[in-house]
Design a protein around this motif. Structure first.
Motif, mmCIF file in Angstrom:
data_model
loop_
_atom_site.group_PDB
_atom_site.id
_atom_site.type_symbol
_atom_site.label_atom_id
_atom_site.label_comp_id
_atom_site.label_asym_id
_atom_site.label_seq_id
_atom_site.Cartn_x
_atom_site.Cartn_y
_atom_site.Cartn_z
ATOM 1 N N TYR A 33 1.241 -0.754 0.382
ATOM 2 C CA TYR A 33 0.220 -0.043 0.298
ATOM 3 C C TYR A 33 0.781 1.682 -0.135
ATOM 4 O O TYR A 33 0.774 1.822 -0.206
ATOM 5 N N CYS A 34 2.127 1.344 0.594
ATOM 6 C CA CYS A 34 2.906 2.152 0.649
ATOM 7 C C CYS A 34 4.554 2.035 0.652
ATOM 8 O O CYS A 34 4.717 0.764 0.025
ATOM 9 N N LYS A 35 5.228 3.272 0.246
ATOM 10 C CA LYS A 35 6.014 3.288 0.415
ATOM 11 C C LYS A 35 7.136 3.602 1.435
ATOM 12 O O LYS A 35 6.542 3.948 2.752
#
Length: 90
Positions: A33-35
């Motif tokens: 979902y995210c870095k």
């Protein structure tokens, strides 16, 4: 209600309870979902005995954080019986 963004957290506990496993699983799921950026420490064992710790970045880079009786015999800060190799951490 105000939304809060978590930017960092620390997991603590006694040896062998699954802290590193938990971190790896959380990171695996969150990376969908995210870095992510950061690191965790991992125990290093030989013949069933702890001989040190490695620091592992979330991109997979690994370095020595501390070792028991490093081969180079350079005098370093100690954590219990482990020599801390902070230069590897930087």
């Amino acid at each position: 209600m105000e939304s809060r963004k978590i930017t960092a957290f620390i997991i603590t506990g006694p040896p062998g309870v699954g802290k590193t496993t938990l971190v790896r699983k959380i990171c695996s799921k969150l990376s969908e979902y995210c870095k992510l950026a950061g690191f965790y420490t991992e125990e290093v064992r030989a013949s069933g005995q702890r001989i040190g710790f490695d620091v592992v970045s979330l991109n997979g880079t690994r370095g020595i954080l501390a070792r028991e009786k490093p081969a180079d015999n350079i005098r370093r800060p100690k954590y219990t019986k482990l020599d801390c190799l902070f230069c590897m951490f930087e």
